[in-house]
Design a protein around this motif. Structure first.
Motif, PDB file in Angstrom:
ATOM      1  N   GLN A   1       0.808  -1.227   0.000  1.00 61.22           N
ATOM      2  CA  GLN A   1       0.000   0.000   0.000  1.00 61.22           C
ATOM      3  C   GLN A   1       0.841   1.277   0.000  1.00 61.22           C
ATOM      4  O   GLN A   1       0.299   2.378   0.013  1.00 61.22           O
TER       5      GLN A   1
ATOM      6  N   ASN B   1       3.058   4.599  -0.601  1.00 59.26           N
ATOM      7  CA  ASN B   1       3.086   5.667  -1.607  1.00 59.26           C
ATOM      8  C   ASN B   1       4.298   5.528  -2.511  1.00 59.26           C
ATOM      9  O   ASN B   1       4.247   5.833  -3.688  1.00 59.26           O
TER      10      ASN B   1
ATOM     11  N   LYS C   1       5.348  12.991   1.645  1.00 52.69           N
ATOM     12  CA  LYS C   1       4.469  11.957   1.079  1.00 52.69           C
ATOM     13  C   LYS C   1       5.169  10.599   0.998  1.00 52.69           C
ATOM     14  O   LYS C   1       4.590   9.585   1.382  1.00 52.69           O
TER      15      LYS C   1
ATOM     16  N   LYS D   1      -1.384   9.127   4.066  1.00 50.71           N
ATOM     17  CA  LYS D   1      -2.690   8.959   3.418  1.00 50.71           C
ATOM     18  C   LYS D   1      -3.600   9.997   4.076  1.00 50.71           C
ATOM     19  O   LYS D   1      -4.067   9.797   5.200  1.00 50.71           O
TER      20      LYS D   1
END
Ligand code: 6R9
Length: 680
Positions: free
Chosen positions: A52, A54, A317, A323
């Motif tokens: 998951q 980034n 990020k 998120k």
């Protein structure tokens, strides 16, 4: 994990390979920094986290393939009023220009954009005052607050390019003040609220600030402290400050000069709630932040807008895996520190994060305060400093264990090398062995994170910041600027410009060139020593002036500290090299004992510790003196002021201690050392 398991764990590590290093140094005079121990444990991200994340593994290749184009793509994530013509102009090195011709507003990127996209209701800050007062501030509310403050600044005659000093406690108005300055193109210079009137004055003078934004005071350690009197004191000096804008935080009695002082609520509250922003050149200065160097005069590190925002948003990020819809992010830094600028104000707000902001100290009203807030707000990402982690270790596991920390999914560290023992403790006790740890290396000068694991990609090693981030070129070089091979130490350098790099030292062009660009021609020298391990992972060894030279062997203070902290009796250690007639420098250690652990005392303990260091690193690293103390001299951002300990260790009068969080600490230590006997 108990202290004794940590201890055994450390013992199980592959021992030292310093003999080989020593040989190298005999044959290669350029082998400058020897890291004598090694660390073999690795922690890969879980498949679930990796899937998951980034940042995916391909990011490294993408960045190295595309060079500056990679940064252009990151810049495209921001909202520009006008796109740039040229991504990078390095023709006037070392003065870089990024995204030349672009027009941008930092505050619009942090606020208006989210509101326009329908996220105005999202919480930007869960503010928690030390006394327990709370405020939940949405993005829409923050935009209103900043707009009103911007209107107030304009009414007060502040315009683009003016310098504004901000001297505040950690309350939302500090962020509002910064963003209001940015909104109208004024350059903020945040001066840490723990600094003295003298320090404030010299910074006001150096930047030639026109306005000071402050508060009557703030809350710390269960009591109100005053800030306004320090401003009054500072302004007795020669300055061009015409006005002082004062937030009422504590309500304490405050001296008042009607011709100069204005209450924040009196001028800000009556302003119009919207403000039409102007857009500024990408290279328009955003802020100045003073940092100490080797001389007494602090350096005004200054940053501009487009490149800085690009890199803080990108790193926030990819490194913290933010998120924005689901995460609750908490960076425990003060706004007076670069970490507070990049990872509490600009980076997270640009990315639409929901954050916790806490005014006070972690032990008020109890030693579990941080953990209590993690539970209360469901914090998922926690970014803090090794000094706090080691303090938690000293206090003991019972405090974190009282709270539910299961919301955490990622942990970060910044500010100094994190000892492997503290790293393991952080992972186990705070992170429940499930959270990746990002050890992030960067500086006030670099503006944003430069070296760090990518949490979904990197198999981390406790104590290593691992690799330069995609887009960054960092190397470890020898005295001649030649990159060292794996397994060797040297100087950490940055050999390619990066978007958030400092654009200079305010008003001191020569000092900028001399300090950062002269050691190796045309290359940025960060001032840190580092080592590449056999896998090419980067280990920061501290500032090069924190490196000791004992009998011709260079030993990092950090490394001896890590060895001391790996002993079950030790919570925290600070090591300095003191002049020694026989060996050049002798190692002097100051240690704080860990609470609640059974251990021998006095002479016996000192002997055991010396032997322990000898076993961990080698006899060469055995401290000459070890002194048990209750506190170490630290700045309010948590950095140990080794310079002061060195004064004590070399029997000198203790130098300027005005930036210490607790100025009494040095007195106690000097008295103690006089009565402690030297070994051998
Ligand atoms: C962000 C910040 C910069 C100096 C830097 C180095 C030390 C920071 C570190 C680290 C080892 C890390 N430092 N992060 N050392 N590992 N992860 O701290 O900026 O206050 O300017 O200090 O801090 O020595 O040169 P700043």
């Amino acid at each position: 994990m108990s202290a004794s398991t940590l201890w055994r764990d450390r013992q199980a590590k592959k021992p030292i390979f310093w003999a080989q290093e020593l040989l190298n140094s005999l044959f290669m005079s350029s082998e400058t920094l020897d890291n004598l121990s090694s660390e073999n444990r690795t922690f890969a991200p879980s498949p679930e986290f990796a899937a998951q994340a980034n940042a995916q593994p391909g990011l490294y290749d993408e960045a190295s393939r595309d060079g500056v184009a990679f940064w252009e793509r990151q810049a495209e994530a921001l909202l520009w009023d006008r796109k740039w013509d040229t991504a990078l102009d390095w023709s006037n090195a070392p003065f870089a220009q990024w995204f030349v011709g672009g027009k941008i507003n930092a505050s619009v990127n942090a606020l208006d954009r989210h509101v326009a996209e329908g996220h105005g209701g999202r919480i930007a800050f869960h503010f928690e005052g030390e006394p327990g007062d709370t405020r939940d501030i949405s993005y829409a509310q923050l935009l209103t607050d900043v707009s009103k403050a911007a209107n107030a600044l304009t009414e007060m005659g502040i315009t683009s390019g003016d310098r504004v000093a901000i001297y505040m406690p950690l309350i939302p108005e500090a962020a509002v003040a910064m963003l209001a300055c940015a909104r109208i193109g004024a350059i903020h210079s945040v001066v840490f609220g723990g600094f003295s009137a003298d320090a404030l004055l010299s910074r006001i003078q150096d930047a030639d600030a026109k306005l000071v934004i402050t508060a009557d005071g703030g809350f710390r350690k269960g009591a109100a402290f005053a800030l306004k009197p320090a401003v009054d004191e500072a302004l007795k000096g020669e300055t061009n400050v015409k006005q002082v804008l004062v937030v009422k935080r504590t309500g304490q009695e405050t001296a008042w000069d009607d011709s100069r002082d204005i209450w924040w609520h009196e001028i800000v509250d009556r302003q119009h709630s919207t403000h039409t922003p102007e857009f500024f050149d990408s290279e328009h200065p955003l802020f100045i932040l003073y940092t100490s160097g080797t001389t007494a005069k602090p350096k005004g590190i200054f940053h501009t807008t487009g490149g800085y925002l690009t890199q803080v948003a990108y790193t926030h990020k990819v490194v913290f895996d933010l998120k924005p819809k689901t995460d609750v992010y908490w960076c425990t830094a003060d706004v007076g520190w670069i970490t507070g600028h990049s990872y509490m104000v600009y980076g997270p707000l640009i990315n639409g994060a929901t954050q916790v902001m806490y005014e006070g100290t972690p032990d008020t009203p109890h030693k579990g305060r941080v953990f209590e807030l993690v539970e209360k707000y469901g914090v998922t990402i926690l970014y803090t400093a090794p000094t706090l982690i080691r303090t938690w270790m000293k206090w003991g596991e019972e405090f974190p264990n009282q709270f539910n920390l299961s919301s955490l999914r990622l942990l970060g560290s910044v500010g100094e090398p994190i000892n492997p023992e503290a790293w393991i403790w952080y992972r186990h006790v705070i992170g429940g062995n499930r959270c990746p740890i990002v050890d992030t290396w960067w500086q006030t000068e670099t503006g944003a994170i430069m070296i760090s694991p990518l949490p979904g990609v990197t198999a981390t090693k406790p104590g290593s910041a691992m690799r330069p981030l995609p887009g960054i070129s960092a190397k470890v070089v020898d005295d001649n600027g030649v990159p060292v091979g794996d397994g060797h130490g040297g100087y950490l350098i940055l050999d390619k410009p990066w978007p958030s790099m400092l654009r200079g030292v305010w008003g001191e062009e020569e000092r900028f060139k001399e300090t950062y660009w002269s050691r190796f021609e045309g290359i940025y020298f960060a001032g840190d020593g580092a080592k590449l391990d056999d896998d090419g992972a980067i280990w920061l060894l501290g500032r090069v002036d924190d490196v000791m030279n004992v009998s011709g062997h260079r030993i990092s203070t950090t490394e001896v500290e890590s060895a001391l902290v790996s002993h079950e009796a030790i919570a925290e250690a600070a090591v300095v090299g003191a002049a020694d007639a026989m060996t050049g420098q002798g190692i002097v250690a100051f240690v704080i004992l860990r609470g609640g652990v059974e251990h021998v005392e006095g002479e016996e303990l000192v002997k055991e510790l010396r032997n322990h260091v000898a076993k961990e690193i080698g006899a060469i690293a055995k401290p000459r003196q070890i002194m048990v103390v209750n506190e170490l001299p630290k700045t309010r951002s948590g950095k140990i002021m080794r310079r002061l300990l060195k004064d004590v260790a070399e029997n000198r009068a203790v130098g300027d201690a005005t930036t210490l969080a607790d100025p009494n600490v040095m007195k106690l230590i000097s008295e103690g050392l006089k009565s402690a006997s030297s070994e051998d």
